[in-house]
Write a protein that holds these residues in place. Structure first.
Motif, PDB file in Angstrom:
ATOM      1  N   SER A  32      20.046 -45.426  23.053  1.00 54.28           N
ATOM      2  CA  SER A  32      19.299 -45.575  24.308  1.00 54.28           C
ATOM      3  C   SER A  32      19.677 -46.919  24.923  1.00 54.28           C
ATOM      4  O   SER A  32      19.731 -47.933  24.226  1.00 54.28           O
ATOM      5  N   SER A  34      17.943 -48.076  27.599  1.00 55.48           N
ATOM      6  CA  SER A  34      16.743 -48.478  28.350  1.00 55.48           C
ATOM      7  C   SER A  34      15.561 -48.656  27.409  1.00 55.48           C
ATOM      8  O   SER A  34      15.205 -47.747  26.662  1.00 55.48           O
ATOM      9  N   SER A  35      14.921 -49.824  27.457  1.00 52.42           N
ATOM     10  CA  SER A  35      13.793 -50.069  26.549  1.00 52.42           C
ATOM     11  C   SER A  35      12.568 -49.204  26.868  1.00 52.42           C
ATOM     12  O   SER A  35      11.896 -48.749  25.936  1.00 52.42           O
ATOM     13  N   GLU A  37      12.599 -46.152  28.007  1.00 54.18           N
ATOM     14  CA  GLU A  37      12.973 -44.853  27.461  1.00 54.18           C
ATOM     15  C   GLU A  37      12.888 -44.892  25.933  1.00 54.18           C
ATOM     16  O   GLU A  37      12.376 -43.965  25.290  1.00 54.18           O
ATOM     17  N   GLU A  40       9.363 -44.586  24.516  1.00 55.77           N
ATOM     18  CA  GLU A  40       8.896 -43.200  24.511  1.00 55.77           C
ATOM     19  C   GLU A  40       9.540 -42.415  23.368  1.00 55.77           C
ATOM     20  O   GLU A  40       8.871 -41.647  22.659  1.00 55.77           O
ATOM     21  N   MET A  41      10.851 -42.614  23.181  1.00 52.79           N
ATOM     22  CA  MET A  41      11.557 -41.897  22.128  1.00 52.79           C
ATOM     23  C   MET A  41      11.059 -42.312  20.747  1.00 52.79           C
ATOM     24  O   MET A  41      10.809 -41.474  19.877  1.00 52.79           O
TER      25      MET A  41
END
Length: 219
Positions: A32, A34-35, A37, A40-41
């Protein structure tokens, strides 16, 4: 299969690290950039271990760690950084990281750090290990050529000094270190007395001269 979430905003670093880790057939890496994102993951709990760059935009690796450990203290999180982190070591440990790995680490070192974290163990550089011998730092400072005085700076005071050196206000320091502004002011007063100074700028200069704080350089 060991599922790993790798978070870094540098695509080339991510791809290189993913390739290096996945040479071990037991490991599968999801990337990923993006932090938000990644938050959420990671919160889904699908990953056995997470590897965060420290200086990710929006949410730093430190902030990301704090939020996730708040959700589940059992999360295994490694900080993956390119530069010296000794001045941030205590903050990272308190945030709940399972270990710290240099981006210059070999494949063997990286995989060892990952497997140790999964076992609830940690690998840290010897230079940082030696800092764990005591909770405060003592230096010898001469106010003149004849007189020597011991100055003892504890971990909290050292962290506050480092933030002061980076130009942060008492309010910002309180927010970052999760303490009240009054506590910051109280500790700064103690530090000023110990260093024999009367201002934030004087404290910064003297602390750097004595090696109590350093420059933060993160990738």
């Amino acid at each position: 299969m060991i599922r790993i979430l790798l978070v870094d905003d540098h695509p080339s670093v991510c791809e290189g690290t993913k390739t290096m880790i996945e040479q071990d057939p037991e490991m599968d890496v999801t990337v990923s950039y993006s932090s938000p994102e990644a938050l959420e993951m990671a919160a889904s709990g699908e990953y056995d271990l997470m590897l965060f760059d420290l200086n990710i935009p929006v949410l730093s690796g430190l902030e990301l760690t704090k939020r996730l450990i708040g959700i589940n203290p059992e999360f295994r999180i490694l900080i993956y950084t390119g530069y010296e982190i000794s001045s941030n070591f205590n903050i990272l440990v308190e945030a709940g990281v399972s270990g710290i790995v240099s981006k210059t680490a070999s494949r063997e070192q990286l995989l060892t750090a990952i497997r140790c974290a999964l076992r609830g163990e940690s690998v840290i550089p010897v230079s940082l290990l030696r800092q764990l011998r005591r909770s405060d730092m003592r230096v010898s400072s001469s106010r003149d050529e004849q007189q020597m005085e011991d100055i003892s700076i504890n971990e909290r005071e050292q962290e506050i000094l480092q933030e002061v050196a980076e130009g942060r206000s008492n309010k910002d320091i309180a927010s970052k270190l999760l303490m009240s502004q009054r506590t910051v002011e109280y500790n700064l007063t103690r530090v000023f007395e110990k260093l024999g100074v009367h201002s934030r700028s004087e404290a910064t200069v003297k602390a750097k001269q004595l090696g109590l704080i350093g420059d933060r350089n993160f990738l």
